[in-house]
Design an enzyme around this catalytic site. Structure first.
Site, PDB file in Angstrom:
ATOM      1  N   HIS A 176       7.325   2.848   8.469  1.00  0.00           N
ATOM      2  CA  HIS A 176       6.004   2.251   8.671  1.00  0.00           C
ATOM      3  C   HIS A 176       4.908   3.227   8.241  1.00  0.00           C
ATOM      4  O   HIS A 176       3.884   3.325   8.906  1.00  0.00           O
ATOM      5  CB  HIS A 176       5.810   1.882  10.150  1.00  0.00           C
TER       6      HIS A 176
HETATM    7  C1  LIG Z   1      13.882  -0.798   5.789  1.00  0.00           C
HETATM    8  C2  LIG Z   1      12.497  -1.265   6.149  1.00  0.00           C
HETATM    9  C3  LIG Z   1      12.335  -2.153   7.193  1.00  0.00           C
HETATM   10  C4  LIG Z   1      11.063  -2.601   7.536  1.00  0.00           C
HETATM   11  N1  LIG Z   1      10.932  -3.573   8.485  1.00  0.00           N
HETATM   12  C5  LIG Z   1       9.713  -4.131   8.704  1.00  0.00           C
HETATM   13  C6  LIG Z   1       9.577  -5.273   9.556  1.00  0.00           C
HETATM   14  O1  LIG Z   1      10.557  -5.788  10.096  1.00  0.00           O
HETATM   15  N2  LIG Z   1       8.332  -5.793   9.741  1.00  0.00           N
HETATM   16  C7  LIG Z   1       7.221  -5.241   9.156  1.00  0.00           C
HETATM   17  O2  LIG Z   1       6.114  -5.710   9.434  1.00  0.00           O
HETATM   18  N3  LIG Z   1       7.326  -4.169   8.334  1.00  0.00           N
HETATM   19  C8  LIG Z   1       8.551  -3.635   8.064  1.00  0.00           C
HETATM   20  N4  LIG Z   1       8.680  -2.609   7.172  1.00  0.00           N
HETATM   21  C9  LIG Z   1       7.457  -2.026   6.581  1.00  0.00           C
HETATM   22  C10 LIG Z   1       6.845  -2.834   5.452  1.00  0.00           C
HETATM   23  O3  LIG Z   1       7.798  -3.416   4.614  1.00  0.00           O
HETATM   24  C11 LIG Z   1       5.948  -1.870   4.673  1.00  0.00           C
HETATM   25  O4  LIG Z   1       5.000  -1.360   5.569  1.00  0.00           O
HETATM   26  C12 LIG Z   1       5.241  -2.522   3.501  1.00  0.00           C
HETATM   27  O5  LIG Z   1       6.180  -2.919   2.547  1.00  0.00           O
HETATM   28  C13 LIG Z   1       4.269  -1.526   2.890  1.00  0.00           C
HETATM   29  O6  LIG Z   1       3.569  -2.169   1.870  1.00  0.00           O
HETATM   30  P1  LIG Z   1       2.838  -1.328   0.735  1.00  0.00           P
HETATM   31  O7  LIG Z   1       2.318  -2.301  -0.230  1.00  0.00           O
HETATM   32  O8  LIG Z   1       1.894  -0.387   1.380  1.00  0.00           O
HETATM   33  O9  LIG Z   1       3.981  -0.430   0.074  1.00  0.00           O
HETATM   34  P2  LIG Z   1       5.401  -0.809  -0.499  1.00  0.00           P
HETATM   35  O10 LIG Z   1       5.802  -2.174  -0.102  1.00  0.00           O
HETATM   36  O11 LIG Z   1       6.286   0.326  -0.129  1.00  0.00           O
HETATM   37  O12 LIG Z   1       5.182  -0.843  -2.067  1.00  0.00           O
HETATM   38  C14 LIG Z   1       4.921   0.301  -2.850  1.00  0.00           C
HETATM   39  C15 LIG Z   1       5.525   0.054  -4.217  1.00  0.00           C
HETATM   40  O13 LIG Z   1       5.007   0.996  -5.128  1.00  0.00           O
HETATM   41  C16 LIG Z   1       6.037   1.426  -5.981  1.00  0.00           C
HETATM   42  N5  LIG Z   1       5.698   2.766  -6.495  1.00  0.00           N
HETATM   43  C17 LIG Z   1       5.440   3.877  -5.777  1.00  0.00           C
HETATM   44  N6  LIG Z   1       5.169   4.908  -6.592  1.00  0.00           N
HETATM   45  C18 LIG Z   1       5.255   4.419  -7.852  1.00  0.00           C
HETATM   46  C19 LIG Z   1       5.072   4.995  -9.130  1.00  0.00           C
HETATM   47  N7  LIG Z   1       4.750   6.286  -9.291  1.00  0.00           N
HETATM   48  N8  LIG Z   1       5.239   4.204 -10.215  1.00  0.00           N
HETATM   49  C20 LIG Z   1       5.551   2.891 -10.090  1.00  0.00           C
HETATM   50  N9  LIG Z   1       5.758   2.298  -8.896  1.00  0.00           N
HETATM   51  C21 LIG Z   1       5.589   3.060  -7.794  1.00  0.00           C
HETATM   52  C22 LIG Z   1       7.269   1.440  -5.101  1.00  0.00           C
HETATM   53  O14 LIG Z   1       8.450   1.398  -5.871  1.00  0.00           O
HETATM   54  C23 LIG Z   1       7.040   0.203  -4.239  1.00  0.00           C
HETATM   55  O15 LIG Z   1       7.638  -0.938  -4.787  1.00  0.00           O
HETATM   56  C24 LIG Z   1       9.933  -2.120   6.821  1.00  0.00           C
HETATM   57  C25 LIG Z   1      10.100  -1.230   5.765  1.00  0.00           C
HETATM   58  C26 LIG Z   1      11.367  -0.805   5.419  1.00  0.00           C
HETATM   59  C27 LIG Z   1      11.527   0.147   4.262  1.00  0.00           C
END
Ligand SMILES: Cc1cc2nc3c(=O)[nH]c(=O)nc-3n(C[C@H](O)[C@H](O)[C@H](O)COP(=O)(O)OP(=O)(O)OC[C@H]3O[C@@H](n4cnc5c(N)ncnc54)[C@H](O)[C@@H]3O)c2cc1C
Length: 610
Positions: free
Chosen positions: A541
């Site tokens: 998270h």
């Molecule tokens: C195993 C797991 C279980 C979870 N369970 C829950 C749940 O049950 N309920 C809930 O509410 N939340 C849950 N979460 C948390 C939630 O999924 C994340 O908080 C959310 O996905 C974050 O969104 P974001 O857009 O900030 O980042 P992310 O979804 O992490 O997206 C970031 C993206 O950027 C890409 N990226 C990063 N750096 C680069 C780069 N240099 N070049 C190209 N691409 C790049 C990554 O590959 C990734 O795809 C969980 C997370 C995980 C990993």
């Protein structure tokens, strides 16, 4: 690294060029939402998403929600692993951590737990950190806009019913969940409630809601619910996978493109209107720092020229600290263990049920229950004085804030391939607003060099004492469940010889509801602390590493998500959260994505769908 080539990557669709209106670095949970909404508002806009991981369209390991654990292993192509620095607060243990790395990011395989923060968490963004337009009342429309809530609730006014992400109970309700919901309220007197996610209610046990469509049985991820449907209508919304973004390209301080590496070659995608960095809380700071946006000392050490001196980049790494204690159980009821281990018979059995009836554990998750726990005065006393200061300053005047999320889990939650092949259940909890805050920084300008990740988990004694108390509380509920057959002792504290708290690998059944609670000595408490240091982890998270707060207070973006000292550059993901939220954060990510889309459209003079 190879020299810079300005041309289109091979897998960009036929009408692609190397020039776009908007280029998005990272294609995760928030990126898919903001991209789809802006694309929908003006289909003439050329938008490119560059994602490091693979595509997941129609991959059963993504849309079958119960398969989270099929992604969490060393050979997985959909996650990125991070090695944390050895941590003195964990007796020097070096923890390993992971984040989503695929289209949809974490939303493509997360645990689908539908959890919403406390209203006051968002109000803090405004009152404590000056984030105008991000108080609870401002965010509620966006928290509703994303969702199609299909369950009964006494407070329909806080839920949406027309959004792309469907919320239901999923298609399974295991014995573990049912028994905990029976036993736990009887043990501590907290009531069972209908809707624990109305932003205000704490201290009610509930069947937990899920980001799953109850009719199709499919996961409600950002890729399948926002991005792909819009792409099907709009050839101007493009995604290129396997692209590791190196840095933002500037003319002066205006962002004009993104440099990235694909198949060992370097490319630049030009952006005439806007660059968005959406790499998630662990990926975004690296992209910013390699772009010259970060603390001067970090950048100079990595040989990078400063574009804007922002010491807050990569700092303020907040998370929830989680721990799951496994219990032995009778083998006559459904758990997620065999399917999560990938046993062929279990996969066939549940696969057939999924195909025929759209139900079963593939349409659910193992965390089917929950409690947002706010301690009573007696419980606060039992947690002890180390926590008092944190309680008084952070929680006492915010009655909607809970200190822990606690749940029964229908499986062994951990390295499931390392334990004997049988069924388990676990009692798990995470701390909602830990005081321990980490950081993550680059050490090189080369994107293939791992970042330095200092998790700092458990560095505050206040955090430790909350988790110690929660062990005792959760164990009392676990051993009253009729399916209880002892502790899986290997993953529990090792209590001193002769201790009344000793764990037992085998038991013939539960203790009676009115059995006396276990009394722990000071040595027993120390044994619990030692076990916590061994087993505690981040909860996936991560937030806060490009925080939306005033620049002089370590802020990286302003309340329109523009990076200080630049033009044409926004951060749109969970790294903008200035402080923690007391809930699993996908819900917060969806609201950030929806609100950012409106702001971008305002900047560009176009109207986004309400
Ligand atoms: C195993 C797991 C279980 C979870 N369970 C829950 C749940 O049950 N309920 C809930 O509410 N939340 C849950 N979460 C948390 C939630 O999924 C994340 O908080 C959310 O996905 C974050 O969104 P974001 O857009 O900030 O980042 P992310 O979804 O992490 O997206 C970031 C993206 O950027 C890409 N990226 C990063 N750096 C680069 C780069 N240099 N070049 C190209 N691409 C790049 C990554 O590959 C990734 O795809 C969980 C997370 C995980 C990993």
């Amino acid at each position: 690294m190879s020299s810079t080539v300005t041309s289109a990557p091979a897998d960009v669709k036929s009408n692609a060029s190397d020039s776009y209106d908007i280029v998005i670095a990272g294609g995760g949970a928030t990126a898919c939402i903001v991209a789809a909404r802006v694309a929908e508002a003006d289909r003439s806009l050329k938008i490119l998403i560059l994602e490091a991981g693979p595509d997941v369209r129609n991959d059963p390991a993504t849309y079958q929600a119960g398969r989270t654990f099929h992604h969490l292993h060393a050979a997985s192509k959909t996650v990125k692993f991070y090695a944390a620095e050895p941590n003195p607060a964990l007796d020097g243990r070096q923890a390993f951590y992971l984040h989503g790395q695929c289209v949809g990011g974490g939303s493509s395989f997360n645990l689908t737990m539908y959890s919403r923060a406390a209203a006051s968490d968002y109000d803090d963004w405004k009152t404590k950190y000056g984030a105008e337009g991000w108080a609870f009342k401002d965010l509620l429309p966006y928290l509703k806009k994303c969702e199609n809530y299909t369950l009964e609730t006494p407070t329909p006014e806080v839920h949406g019913n027309a959004g792309p992400l469907t919320v239901s109970h999923g298609g399974e309700f295991t014995t573990v969940a049912k028994q905990w919901l029976e036993v736990a309220p009887k043990f501590d007197g907290r009531p069972s409630i209908e809707d624990p996610n109305d932003f205000f209610t704490v201290n009610g046990y509930s069947r937990w809601r899920k980001w799953i469509d109850g009719e199709t049985g499919r996961r409600s991820d950002s890729a399948h619910c926002y991005l792909y449907p819009e792409q099907d209508k709009n050839a101007n919304l493009q995604v290129s996978t396997g692209c590791v973004v190196n840095k933002v390209v500037f003319e002066g301080t205006r962002a004009v493109g993104v440099e990235y590496v694909k198949d060992g070659k370097t490319f630049v995608a030009k952006a005439s209107k806007q660059v968005l960095v959406c790499g998630g809380a662990l990926g975004t700071p690296a992209i910013l720092e390699r772009s010259g946006l970060g603390g001067k000392a970090v950048l100079e050490k990595a040989g990078i020229k400063v574009v804007s001196d922002l010491p807050g980049v990569g700092e303020n790494l907040i998370d929830h600290h989680v721990i799951f204690w496994p219990y032995n159980t009778t083998q006559d009821h459904v758990t997620f263990d065999a399917m999560s281990r990938g046993e062929p018979e279990a996969m066939k059995y549940w696969g057939d049920i999924y195909a025929k009836e759209k139900r079963g554990i593939l349409t659910s998750n193992p965390v089917e229950t929950g409690l947002k726990l706010r301690p009573s005065p007696e419980e606060l006393k039992a947690i002890g004085p180390e926590f008092t200061k944190r309680w008084n300053s952070y929680y006492a005047n915010a009655p909607d804030k809970s200190i822990l999320f606690m749940a029964a889990v229908s499986m062994f939650f951990g390295d499931i391939l390392a334990v004997p092949k049988k069924n388990y259940y676990s009692l798990g909890y995470f701390q909602n607003h830990p005081e321990s805050i980490g950081n993550i920084h680059i050490t090189s300008s080369d994107p293939s060099v791992p970042q330095k990740f200092d998790s700092k988990w458990m560095s505050s004694p206040a955090d430790m004492e909350v988790l110690v108390w929660a062990y005792k509380h959760s164990r009392e509920t676990a051993r009253r469940m009729p399916i209880y057959r002892g502790e899986f002792t290997e993953n529990h504290p090792v209590f001193p010889k002769g201790s009344a708290a000793a764990t037992k690998e085998e038991e013939t059944g539960p203790v009676p509801m009115d059995a006396p609670t276990i009394k722990y000595t000071a040595e027993d408490d120390e044994a619990i602390r030692t076990a916590i240091k061994k087993f505690v982890a981040g909860c996936w998270h991560s937030m806060g590493t490009a925080a939306m707060k005033p620049r002089e207070k370590g802020g990286v973006v302003n309340s329109r998500l523009n990076v200080y000292g630049t033009q044409g550059l926004k951060v749109v993901d969970l790294s903008i959260s200035p402080d923690n939220v007391g809930a699993n954060p996908y819900s917060t990510a969806t609201a950030i994505g929806e609100k950012a889309a409106v702001m971008i459209c305002e900047d560009l003079g176009i109207t986004v769908k309400a």
